[in-house]
Design an enzyme around this catalytic site. Structure first.
Site, short mmCIF file in Angstrom:
data_model
loop_
_atom_site.label_atom_id
_atom_site.label_comp_id
_atom_site.label_asym_id
_atom_site.label_seq_id
_atom_site.Cartn_x
_atom_site.Cartn_y
_atom_site.Cartn_z
N TYR A 177 5.27 0.41 0.98
CA TYR A 177 4.12 0.35 0.11
C TYR A 177 4.33 1.65 -0.83
O TYR A 177 4.07 1.42 -1.99
CB TYR A 177 3.02 0.91 1.29
CG TYR A 177 1.67 1.63 0.60
CD1 TYR A 177 0.85 0.91 -0.23
CD2 TYR A 177 1.43 2.83 0.53
CE1 TYR A 177 -0.08 1.48 -0.81
CE2 TYR A 177 0.39 3.62 -0.02
CZ TYR A 177 -0.43 2.71 -0.86
OH TYR A 177 -1.41 3.18 -1.40
N ASP A 224 5.79 10.90 8.25
CA ASP A 224 4.86 11.72 7.99
C ASP A 224 5.68 13.03 7.07
O ASP A 224 6.49 13.33 7.82
CB ASP A 224 3.97 12.16 9.04
CG ASP A 224 2.81 11.16 9.44
OD1 ASP A 224 2.64 10.24 8.48
OD2 ASP A 224 2.33 11.28 10.61
N SER A 262 -0.36 6.95 -6.00
CA SER A 262 -0.58 7.74 -4.89
C SER A 262 0.22 9.00 -4.63
O SER A 262 1.40 8.98 -5.32
CB SER A 262 -0.22 6.80 -3.53
OG SER A 262 -0.19 7.56 -2.52
N ASN A 272 -9.22 -7.56 2.18
CA ASN A 272 -9.50 -6.41 2.88
C ASN A 272 -10.94 -5.89 2.60
O ASN A 272 -11.15 -4.44 2.83
CB ASN A 272 -8.53 -5.22 2.63
CG ASN A 272 -8.53 -4.17 3.86
OD1 ASN A 272 -8.80 -4.44 4.86
ND2 ASN A 272 -8.22 -2.92 3.46
N LYS A 301 4.22 1.80 -5.21
CA LYS A 301 3.45 2.46 -6.29
C LYS A 301 4.42 3.01 -7.36
O LYS A 301 4.34 3.28 -8.29
CB LYS A 301 2.63 3.60 -5.33
CG LYS A 301 1.72 3.13 -4.49
CD LYS A 301 0.47 2.68 -5.50
CE LYS A 301 -0.51 2.09 -4.53
NZ LYS A 301 -1.64 1.16 -5.55
N1 LIG Z 1 -7.58 4.81 0.47
C1 LIG Z 1 -6.28 5.60 0.23
O1 LIG Z 1 -6.06 6.68 1.14
C2 LIG Z 1 -5.41 5.29 -1.11
C3 LIG Z 1 -4.44 6.51 -1.46
C4 LIG Z 1 -3.85 6.44 -2.67
C5 LIG Z 1 -3.95 5.39 -3.28
N2 LIG Z 1 -4.74 4.06 -2.72
C6 LIG Z 1 -4.57 2.85 -3.79
O2 LIG Z 1 -6.02 2.72 -4.30
C7 LIG Z 1 -6.15 1.39 -4.34
C8 LIG Z 1 -7.48 1.09 -3.56
O3 LIG Z 1 -7.28 1.51 -2.12
P1 LIG Z 1 -8.73 1.41 -1.16
O4 LIG Z 1 -8.47 2.44 -0.09
O5 LIG Z 1 -10.13 1.18 -1.70
O6 LIG Z 1 -8.39 -0.17 -0.54
P2 LIG Z 1 -9.17 -1.21 -0.10
O7 LIG Z 1 -8.17 -2.13 0.66
O8 LIG Z 1 -10.51 -1.08 0.61
O9 LIG Z 1 -9.44 -2.09 -1.42
C9 LIG Z 1 -8.59 -2.92 -2.03
C10 LIG Z 1 -9.05 -4.19 -2.29
O10 LIG Z 1 -8.22 -5.05 -3.21
C11 LIG Z 1 -8.32 -6.25 -2.58
N3 LIG Z 1 -7.06 -6.89 -2.79
C12 LIG Z 1 -5.79 -6.74 -2.25
N4 LIG Z 1 -5.04 -7.73 -2.82
C13 LIG Z 1 -5.60 -8.39 -3.88
C14 LIG Z 1 -5.29 -9.54 -4.43
N5 LIG Z 1 -3.73 -9.70 -4.69
N6 LIG Z 1 -6.14 -9.99 -5.40
C15 LIG Z 1 -7.46 -9.73 -5.31
N7 LIG Z 1 -7.90 -8.72 -4.58
C16 LIG Z 1 -7.04 -8.02 -3.65
C17 LIG Z 1 -8.81 -6.21 -1.17
O11 LIG Z 1 -9.71 -7.36 -0.64
C18 LIG Z 1 -9.77 -4.87 -1.22
O12 LIG Z 1 -10.93 -5.40 -1.45
C19 LIG Z 1 -5.17 0.56 -3.59
O13 LIG Z 1 -4.35 0.08 -4.86
C20 LIG Z 1 -4.38 1.94 -2.58
O14 LIG Z 1 -3.10 1.52 -2.74
C21 LIG Z 1 -5.66 4.43 -1.68
#
Ligand SMILES: NC(=O)c1ccc[n+]([C@@H]2O[C@H](COP(=O)([O-])OP(=O)(O)OC[C@H]3O[C@@H](n4cnc5c(N)ncnc54)[C@H](O)[C@@H]3O)[C@@H](O)[C@H]2O)c1
Length: 341
Positions: free
Chosen positions: A151, A299, A126, A36, A155
């Protein structure tokens, strides 16, 4: 120089955190499978910080490859584990894909840390773990509610996996429960890259304004909130990124009160969807085409953070306001459009 592994470091929050770590003098190694995110994020990080982070493309859900990776890199001072899938709707459609990716990768990272005596883990959790809290603002002691999606469930399960693991070995951990990260780096060189239709409000707003989407649907106008639209605690991604550096420093300085600590990362202010839209229209100068439609199932009505614990214990506070968030998100969307030309 302390060396930190950032999994998912080419992703949205990860890339901003890499920049903040570099600013504070840390050496960074990124692992990402690019499921991603894109490789050119490394160029943009380098343009911002002047330092190209080391990078390895690897699927952390693969136990053998991950174990080999840790054997090759035993001298890490800490790990920030962002790598996960995060699309709520996709997780409902394909739960096993989410359990496999998000839980296997966490287990493999913990195993690599344990086997190589790497002690410090910062984990991306989260506010979804709170569901619709009974009391607002919600603090870290609020009960975890039954997850509304696979999802969210990953967490909750991840936090439990970490909790039991730290009791059994020398690994220590901090879980950071993010509220709603939005915005982008002030340079507009890094930001959120949503694949397909965005789930979250901000990329939908900017994509509608730039013409990728025709109209923004605001889900629910009859909630028990001041203007009827849902309320969230939006927080600038750079504030979130800086909290990770503070968490790493707390662990390296052995300042934690226990081996597993949990902190809310929010601003402490609840903002409605309409407030975000109004700010966006003001800062971008764009009129947004939106309509209020029925509520979306899954939601929650309103949630915002009690940030007292993070403010007092971590000594961290979110500093950036809503207008800075919406303007930076817009500048990022403009840059994406520029690249596509
Ligand atoms: N963005 C939000 O709103 C939000 C809110 C709460 C928690 N989070 C958590 O924060 C973290 C980062 O979120 P983000 O928004 O930067 O997401 P993102 O998708 O931009 O970044 C996640 C990255 O992890 C990589 N990835 C996924 N699975 C993988 C694997 N098996 N091996 C190696 N790389 C892998 C993807 O390629 C991506 O670059 C995640 O754990 C997400 O669940 C995000």
């Amino acid at each position: 120089m302390k060396k930190i592994l950032v999994t998912g470091g080419t992703g949205y929050i990860g890339s901003h955190t890499v920049v903040e770590l570099q600013r504070k003098g840390y050496e960074v190694l990124i692992v990402d499978n690019l499921s991603n995110s894109r490789l050119d994020v490394l160029d943009n990080i380098e343009t911002i910080s002047g330092i190209r982070p080391a990078f390895e493309q690897l699927d952390l859900a693969d136990g053998k490859l991950t174990a080999e990776f840790f054997q090759r890199n035993p001298s890490l001072d800490g790990v920030i584990h962002f790598a996960a899938f995060k699309a709520v709707g996709q997780s409902v459609a394909d739960p096993l894909m989410y359990y496999r990716n998000n839980l296997y990768s966490l287990v493999n990272v913990l195993q690599g840390m344990k086997d190589n005596n790497i002690q410090n883990l910062v984990f991306s959790s989260s506010c979804t773990v709170y569901g619709q809290p009974e009391q607002l603002p919600v603090n870290e002691k609020a009960p975890i509610q039954k997850a509304w999606s696979p999802y969210g469930n990953t967490k909750q399960m991840s936090e439990e996996i970490i909790e039991f693991t730290v009791k059994s070995c020398d690994v220590k951990a901090i879980a950071l429960r993010y509220f709603n990260p939005i915005g982008a780096h002030e340079s507009a060189l890094i930001g959120e890259l949503p694949l397909g239709t965005p789930n979250n409000l901000m990329p939908f707003v900017t994509q509608t304004a730039i013409g990728i989407r025709e109209c923004l649907s605001v889900f629910g106008g009859d909630y028990d909130t001041p203007d009827g639209t849902a309320v969230r605690d939006y927080i600038h991604v750079v504030d979130i990124a800086q909290a990770h550096v503070v968490a790493v420093e707390r662990m390296l300085g052995d300042k934690g009160k226990s081996n597993f600590e949990i902190f809310n990362l929010g601003t402490g202010n609840g903002l409605s969807v309409l407030e975000v839209i109004n700010s966006f229209e003001k800062t971008s100068g764009q009129k947004l085409n939106y309509k209020i439609v029925d509520r979306r199932s899954g939601d929650v009505e309103k949630v915002w953070a009690d940030t007292t614990f993070a403010n007092q214990e971590l000594g961290w506070k979110a500093l950036k306001g809503l207008d800075e968030m919406t303007l930076s998100a817009w500048k990022w969307e403009l840059r994406l459009a520029e690249i596509k030309k």
